[in-house]
Write a protein that holds these residues in place. Sequence first.
Motif, mmCIF file in Angstrom:
data_model
loop_
_atom_site.group_PDB
_atom_site.id
_atom_site.type_symbol
_atom_site.label_atom_id
_atom_site.label_comp_id
_atom_site.label_asym_id
_atom_site.label_seq_id
_atom_site.Cartn_x
_atom_site.Cartn_y
_atom_site.Cartn_z
ATOM 1 N N SER A 78 0.800 -1.092 0.077
ATOM 2 C CA SER A 78 -0.113 0.104 0.070
ATOM 3 C C SER A 78 0.772 1.182 -0.127
ATOM 4 C CB SER A 78 -0.954 0.111 1.221
ATOM 5 O OG SER A 78 -1.735 -1.177 1.159
ATOM 6 N N GLY A 79 0.379 2.237 -0.860
ATOM 7 C CA GLY A 79 1.186 3.404 -0.530
ATOM 8 C C GLY A 79 0.522 4.549 -1.888
ATOM 9 N N HIS A 80 0.670 5.710 -1.443
ATOM 10 C CA HIS A 80 0.244 6.904 -2.289
ATOM 11 C C HIS A 80 1.450 7.309 -3.302
ATOM 12 C CE1 HIS A 80 -3.304 7.031 -0.252
ATOM 13 N NE2 HIS A 80 -2.861 7.691 1.026
ATOM 14 N N VAL A 81 1.211 7.607 -4.301
ATOM 15 C CA VAL A 81 2.256 8.415 -5.142
ATOM 16 C C VAL A 81 1.993 9.614 -5.935
ATOM 17 C CG1 VAL A 81 3.813 7.538 -7.201
ATOM 18 C CG2 VAL A 81 3.199 5.787 -5.852
ATOM 19 N N THR A 82 3.121 10.549 -5.798
ATOM 20 C CA THR A 82 2.628 11.777 -6.401
ATOM 21 C C THR A 82 3.845 11.928 -7.684
ATOM 22 O OG1 THR A 82 1.268 12.863 -4.538
ATOM 23 C CG2 THR A 82 2.791 14.405 -6.232
ATOM 24 N N LEU A 83 3.773 12.410 -8.652
ATOM 25 C CA LEU A 83 4.635 12.679 -9.622
ATOM 26 C C LEU A 83 4.757 14.128 -9.994
ATOM 27 C CD1 LEU A 83 5.208 9.442 -12.014
ATOM 28 C CD2 LEU A 83 6.170 10.164 -9.751
ATOM 29 N N ALA A 84 5.774 14.864 -10.158
ATOM 30 C CA ALA A 84 5.483 16.322 -10.580
ATOM 31 C C ALA A 84 6.740 16.663 -11.470
ATOM 32 C CB ALA A 84 5.592 17.224 -9.227
ATOM 33 N N ARG A 85 5.978 17.378 -12.611
ATOM 34 C CA ARG A 85 7.084 17.997 -13.532
ATOM 35 C C ARG A 85 8.089 16.974 -14.244
ATOM 36 N NH1 ARG A 85 9.954 23.174 -11.182
ATOM 37 N NH2 ARG A 85 10.510 21.393 -9.189
ATOM 38 N N ARG A 86 7.478 15.911 -14.800
ATOM 39 C CA ARG A 86 8.240 14.501 -15.144
ATOM 40 C C ARG A 86 8.454 15.003 -16.839
ATOM 41 N NH1 ARG A 86 11.596 11.762 -14.181
ATOM 42 N NH2 ARG A 86 10.850 10.020 -15.359
ATOM 43 N N GLN A 87 9.674 14.825 -17.323
ATOM 44 C CA GLN A 87 9.428 14.925 -18.813
ATOM 45 C C GLN A 87 9.887 13.679 -19.693
ATOM 46 O OE1 GLN A 87 12.748 17.703 -19.490
ATOM 47 N NE2 GLN A 87 12.058 19.319 -18.030
ATOM 48 N N ALA A 88 10.315 12.738 -18.903
ATOM 49 C CA ALA A 88 10.475 11.276 -19.318
ATOM 50 C C ALA A 88 9.349 10.426 -19.188
ATOM 51 C CB ALA A 88 11.817 10.815 -19.151
#
Length: 292
Positions: free
Chosen positions: A145-155
């Motif tokens: 279990s776990g939340h994921v946040t991704l910010a400003r990815r280019q690839a």
Amino acid sequence: MRSAQPRVIGQSFLARLAAAASLVLLAGCGAAHRSTAELSQQHPIGAAFDGIRIEVDNGTIGVDVSTTREVAVRGGIRRAAETAAELAQLESVAPGLQVVADPLQPRILVLRGPALPPGVNGLLGLELGIHLPADLPLEIVITGSGHVTLARRQARSKVRTGRGDLRFEDCGGGVQARTGRGNVIAFGHRGDLDVHTTVGDMQAFVDEPGKLVRLVSGQGTVQLHVPPELPFDVDARAEIGRIGNGFGLVAQTVARYGAALVGKQGAATTKVVLRTGAGHLTFSPRSADARR
């Protein structure tokens, strides 16, 4: 408006999600013995690596941009066990991410989180803010279990979590993600977007769609907002639910409780696939200032 100042996903990110993460990570855990520890790490990314994979058993992870060629990790670990002796064994485990080799993918830098010692009942849950280069492909795997946040990815980015919410902020390069149970939000998105949740709602604001936008929920409401002039080929289906759209297309009733929407606009350079087992679908033009 999009802020010109860089955002930091680190301690502030952890503070916002700590309560929610604790509920997810410790749900159903009747452990009476618990402890926490902070951690800070830097892992250089050698020239031999052209991608990164992060693997943890349980944990909440936020990823933002690094200005150096390294993976910088800040956060903490939560431990829970049924006995004091078992908690002591958990506390003897190195709390951070460790570099491990993958013979099948030698050009991928693999960082793996701590695992329970053999025979020990308990839980190790990480809460991490991670900075890494935006132009390197990234994969995050959370087996529990776990939340994921991704910010400003280019690839290109891939995410898989057994249970937890997913959030994508101003990401490009294409995102493929799966969660067993959790809500999904994406805004300022550019490129392909392919997301599945078994149970959960989805909301996506796509600025520059790629060849595919696919949002699938086994049970939940799905909302997709795209540029009004987008050339698309849409196939939207709700087994139980209704479908609304802002492009003048007509939804058809399927069986007694379902609906389907199939249609095109322009040269149809983007394939749009929307699915829900039980819930409503919305496919609409995005306003110029649509931001979350």
